[in-house]
Design an enzyme around this catalytic site. Structure first.
Site, PDB file in Angstrom:
ATOM      1  N   ASP A 108      15.416  35.181  35.444  1.00  0.00           N
ATOM      2  CA  ASP A 108      14.487  35.230  34.317  1.00  0.00           C
ATOM      3  C   ASP A 108      14.591  36.620  33.712  1.00  0.00           C
ATOM      4  O   ASP A 108      14.365  37.625  34.397  1.00  0.00           O
ATOM      5  CB  ASP A 108      13.065  34.962  34.839  1.00  0.00           C
ATOM      6  CG  ASP A 108      12.190  34.294  33.809  1.00  0.00           C
ATOM      7  OD1 ASP A 108      12.218  34.735  32.653  1.00  0.00           O
ATOM      8  OD2 ASP A 108      11.466  33.340  34.165  1.00  0.00           O
ATOM      9  N   ASP A 216      12.863  35.162  28.465  1.00  0.00           N
ATOM     10  CA  ASP A 216      11.434  35.082  28.173  1.00  0.00           C
ATOM     11  C   ASP A 216      11.141  35.473  26.715  1.00  0.00           C
ATOM     12  O   ASP A 216      11.615  36.515  26.252  1.00  0.00           O
ATOM     13  CB  ASP A 216      10.716  36.048  29.129  1.00  0.00           C
ATOM     14  CG  ASP A 216       9.221  35.882  29.122  1.00  0.00           C
ATOM     15  OD1 ASP A 216       8.740  34.804  29.510  1.00  0.00           O
ATOM     16  OD2 ASP A 216       8.522  36.847  28.736  1.00  0.00           O
ATOM     17  N   GLU A 274      13.478  31.107  25.696  1.00  0.00           N
ATOM     18  CA  GLU A 274      12.134  30.568  25.476  1.00  0.00           C
ATOM     19  C   GLU A 274      11.715  30.923  24.051  1.00  0.00           C
ATOM     20  O   GLU A 274      11.710  32.100  23.690  1.00  0.00           O
ATOM     21  CB  GLU A 274      11.150  31.170  26.487  1.00  0.00           C
ATOM     22  CG  GLU A 274       9.820  30.451  26.474  1.00  0.00           C
ATOM     23  CD  GLU A 274       8.668  31.305  26.982  1.00  0.00           C
ATOM     24  OE1 GLU A 274       7.650  30.738  27.378  1.00  0.00           O
ATOM     25  OE2 GLU A 274       8.764  32.549  26.973  1.00  0.00           O
ATOM     26  N   HIS A 350       5.837  26.858  34.484  1.00  0.00           N
ATOM     27  CA  HIS A 350       4.730  27.625  35.073  1.00  0.00           C
ATOM     28  C   HIS A 350       3.643  27.992  34.064  1.00  0.00           C
ATOM     29  O   HIS A 350       2.642  28.600  34.427  1.00  0.00           O
ATOM     30  CB  HIS A 350       5.299  28.903  35.699  1.00  0.00           C
ATOM     31  CG  HIS A 350       5.893  29.808  34.655  1.00  0.00           C
ATOM     32  ND1 HIS A 350       7.021  29.467  33.933  1.00  0.00           N
ATOM     33  CD2 HIS A 350       5.505  31.006  34.186  1.00  0.00           C
ATOM     34  CE1 HIS A 350       7.297  30.425  33.079  1.00  0.00           C
ATOM     35  NE2 HIS A 350       6.395  31.376  33.203  1.00  0.00           N
ATOM     36  N   ASP A 351       3.836  27.652  32.781  1.00  0.00           N
ATOM     37  CA  ASP A 351       2.853  27.995  31.747  1.00  0.00           C
ATOM     38  C   ASP A 351       2.070  26.786  31.266  1.00  0.00           C
ATOM     39  O   ASP A 351       1.356  26.874  30.270  1.00  0.00           O
ATOM     40  CB  ASP A 351       3.572  28.585  30.519  1.00  0.00           C
ATOM     41  CG  ASP A 351       4.134  29.960  30.787  1.00  0.00           C
ATOM     42  OD1 ASP A 351       3.627  30.653  31.686  1.00  0.00           O
ATOM     43  OD2 ASP A 351       5.092  30.346  30.083  1.00  0.00           O
TER      44      ASP A 351
HETATM   45  O1  TEU Z   1       5.424  32.833  28.005  1.00  0.00           O
HETATM   46  C1  TEU Z   1       5.280  33.009  26.662  1.00  0.00           C
HETATM   47  C2  TEU Z   1       4.487  32.041  25.929  1.00  0.00           C
HETATM   48  O2  TEU Z   1       4.428  32.110  24.727  1.00  0.00           O
HETATM   49  C3  TEU Z   1       3.739  30.984  26.611  1.00  0.00           C
HETATM   50  O3  TEU Z   1       4.242  29.905  27.093  1.00  0.00           O
HETATM   51  C4  TEU Z   1       2.485  31.510  27.150  1.00  0.00           C
HETATM   52  O4  TEU Z   1       2.212  31.057  28.426  1.00  0.00           O
HETATM   53  C5  TEU Z   1       1.411  31.032  26.239  1.00  0.00           C
HETATM   54  O5  TEU Z   1       1.694  31.413  24.948  1.00  0.00           O
HETATM   55  C6  TEU Z   1       0.122  31.598  26.637  1.00  0.00           C
HETATM   56  O6  TEU Z   1      -0.861  31.089  25.814  1.00  0.00           O
HETATM   57  C7  TEU Z   1       6.233  33.703  28.705  1.00  0.00           C
HETATM   58  C8  TEU Z   1       6.131  33.433  30.183  1.00  0.00           C
HETATM   59  O7  TEU Z   1       6.646  32.169  30.446  1.00  0.00           O
HETATM   60  C9  TEU Z   1       4.719  33.615  30.606  1.00  0.00           C
HETATM   61  O8  TEU Z   1       4.504  33.271  31.938  1.00  0.00           O
HETATM   62  C10 TEU Z   1       4.373  35.054  30.368  1.00  0.00           C
HETATM   63  O9  TEU Z   1       3.009  35.269  30.619  1.00  0.00           O
HETATM   64  C11 TEU Z   1       4.687  35.502  28.958  1.00  0.00           C
HETATM   65  O10 TEU Z   1       5.935  35.046  28.466  1.00  0.00           O
HETATM   66  C12 TEU Z   1       4.758  37.002  28.896  1.00  0.00           C
HETATM   67  O11 TEU Z   1       5.901  37.451  29.535  1.00  0.00           O
END
Ligand code: TEU
Length: 596
Positions: A108, A216, A274, A350-351
């Site tokens: 990641d 990310d 992402e 995970h989000d």
């Molecule tokens: O996530 C970024 C992101 O935009 C989302 O999926 C986020 O969880 C959501 O907008 C929150 O409301 C990535 C990672 O996957 C996430 O776990 C991190 O917290 C984030 O970036 C920051 O690195």
């Protein structure tokens, strides 16, 4: 006769099945420095389980050194491992064991921002004259008519909506941009030295044996110039979502091409970016178009944003219809075929909450069927398939009775605090906030993997308290229970996933590369499509409802034989080549004639 359009160019990363591991919650062997926290040796010890399932690539959410404000998405050293997970030697061992099994590692890459404890940021904030000052995004304050100091604009922090995306630095009397939390300052990608440092991180991991990266929030690395105010979507809130202004900024493609040119072109890699907040086809194709040399594929958010209030933060809820699942998937299946790009197939990570709870019915009566319905859907669509840990077991959201105090994620805790602060003593609003947490929190995906029905679900030693609560259903929902056949033709969710992935690989010309044709665009709950290569064709019919429905096969879908399904009998009981009666949440697969 219809013409069949397939993806002509084949590649290993298109056929690969990627399994995402959230290391803190995967398996704790006690080899890391923190009891009750998953570790790298835990991952290595489960590679046979993953291989058996049909996994080719393991993507690890961040394991680098980190203060863990945002569970590792705040990195303080890109070339070292957080002791909670283990050591660099543990990672070398993991890479070696993966190679033995002909599997690969995806790291990641979190480079939109660092931790505020990274030495680059410590240096940057030390003085306005620091060599690294310009490695981050610093701006002077604004002042209102009464002379009160204000941030440079009204952007809200993504993981703590009640706050500004700008954090005041007392020492140097300027604000720095930190879109996620104050502890995650955004890097300034306009500075070529920052970009060089990022290239160096990529090379470091590729040389160590990684085969690629999940990048990310990679579309946030170039921000619009001048930092204008965002539109007001919530008049009650002091700060607003600024998504449109910081996603897919002016230099994104230039930076991605540079990464390719400097690093990726020298290796055989898998890359997935992402990309939240984007749905513009041209913009998407610029990144994933086969001729573009940017990224192999991206995570598009339409499906996981299905229950968000559009334009608002993620911790919101809106009603949606099953037809939207069909429309979204069809749109991107066609786009990539028609314009030569590549999809990623994912509905969990995970989000997000658990897919069985979000898109279907996670009750004891239907959970098992629904997990299989979703597996059937994902394994018969075109794109690289991503399975999130526990998805193959049908793990579900924390139960509604679990109190907000058990939610550990920073987004959840900030949201809960914000709602209590905005509406003190307002039971209606706090009940709604509880409901939003139970439907939407990232915590649902982060509970420990349920390996068995033993204490702590076998995630960590029985005497140790896991860092986050194990979901209360672990006695019935767990891997051990799903590893043994119940009856010869009644598969568990885990076995079903394995079989579905096998089937996908056996017929990859159809399922990975073949044509996609939607068979019905008007039924309220049925999503039916035909996949075809020059030699073979299949029809998938999915009932996204708890009701029995009848579906008439169109002319273009001549099914010769129904071959599989999520009910015990496999093929539907009431089916002819013209009509099927689908039971609640039933999904079926039929062998079809190629030319219709
Ligand atoms: O996530 C970024 C992101 O935009 C989302 O999926 C986020 O969880 C959501 O907008 C929150 O409301 C990535 C990672 O996957 C996430 O776990 C991190 O917290 C984030 O970036 C920051 O690195």
């Amino acid at each position: 006769m219809t013409t069949i359009k397939s993806h002509a160019k084949h590649a290993w990363w298109k056929e690969a099945v990627v399994y995402q591991i959230y290391p803190a919650s995967f398996l704790s062997t006690g080899s890391g420095s923190e009891p009750g926290w998953g570790d790298i040796r835990g991952i290595t010890s489960r590679l046979d389980y993953l291989k058996h399932l049909g996994v080719d690539v393991v993507w690890l959410s961040p394991i680098y050194k980190s203060p863990q404000v945002d569970m590792g998405y705040d990195i303080s050293d890109y070339k070292d491992i957080d002791s909670k997970f283990g050591t660099l030697e543990d990672v070398d061992e993991l890479i070696g064991e993966l190679k033995k099994r002909d599997m690969k590692l995806m790291m990641d890459l979190v480079v939109n921002h660092t931790s505020d404890q990274h030495e680059w940021f410590l240096d940057s904030r030390s003085s306005k004259d620091s060599d690294k000052r310009d490695w981050y995004i610093w701006q002077p304050p604004k002042y209102d008519a009464d002379g009160n100091r204000k941030p440079p604009n009204n952007w809200g922090m993504i993981l703590g909506e009640a706050n500004s995306a700008w954090t005041w630095d007392e020492k140097t009397q300027e604000y720095y941009l930190a879109l996620f939390t104050p502890e995650q300052p955004d890097l300034n990608w306009r500075n070529p030295k920052v970009r060089e440092a990022v290239h160096d991180i990529l090379s470091f991991w590729l040389e160590r044996g990684a085969s690629g990266f999940r990048m990310d929030v990679i579309n946030l690395i170039s921000k619009v110039a001048g930092y204008p105010d965002a539109d007001i979507v919530d008049p009650d809130a002091p700060y607003q979502p600024g998504f449109k202004l910081f996603a897919n900024g002016p230099h994104l493609h230039e930076y991605l091409c540079e990464i390719n040119d400097k690093v990726l072109s020298k290796h055989d890699t898998i890359t997935v970016g992402e990309m939240p907040f984007v749905d513009d086809f041209d913009e998407i194709m610029k990144v994933v178009g086969a001729d573009r040399k940017e990224l192999n594929m991206i995570f598009i958010f339409d499906l996981v944003d299905i229950d968000n209030i559009p334009g608002n933060f993620r911790m919101t809820l809106q009603e949606w219809q099953p037809t939207e699942i069909r429309n979204i998937l069809t749109k991107y299946q066609r786009l990539m075929l028609d314009r030569d790009g590549w999809n990623s197939i994912f509905i969990e990570n995970h989000d997000n909450p658990r897919s069985v709870s979000r898109y279907t019915d996670d009750s004891d009566q239907y959970r098992d069927l629904c997990v299989k319905l979703l597996a059937l859907m994902q394994t018969t669509l075109s794109g690289t398939v991503y399975v999130y840990q526990g998805e193959e077991l049908g793990m579900r959201n924390l139960r509604p009775e679990v109190p907000p105090e058990e939610y550990k994620d920073i987004e959840s805790t900030n949201y809960w605090q914000k709602m209590n602060k905005l509406y003190p003593g307002n039971k209606e609003k706090t009940d709604l906030a509880r409901h939003v947490l139970q439907r939407k929190a990232r915590d649902h995906a982060r509970t420990p993997v349920q390996w068995s029905g033993e204490q702590n679900a076998g995630f960590c030693h029985a005497d140790v308290k896991p860092w986050m609560m194990v979901n209360t259903d672990y006695k019935t929902v767990n891997a051990t229970a799903q590893r043994t056949f119940k009856e010869p033709d009644q598969l568990s969710a885990l076995q079903y996933w394995k079989r579905a992935l096998e089937n996908r690989k056996q017929h990859k010309d159809v399922f990975v590369y073949g044509d996609f044709q939607l068979l019905d665009d008007s039924h309220p709950t049925v999503f039916a499509y035909k996949r075809a290569s020059a030699d073979e064709a299949f029809v998938t019919v999915l009932n996204f409802s708890g009701k029995e429905v009848e579906w008439a096969l169109p002319e273009k879908a001549k099914v010769e034989k129904w071959v599989a399904g999520n009910y015990a009998a496999g093929a539907p009981e009431k089916a002819t080549s013209e009509k099927v009666v689908l039971k609640p949440w039933e999904g079926i697969l039929g062998k079809a004639s190629v030319c219709a």
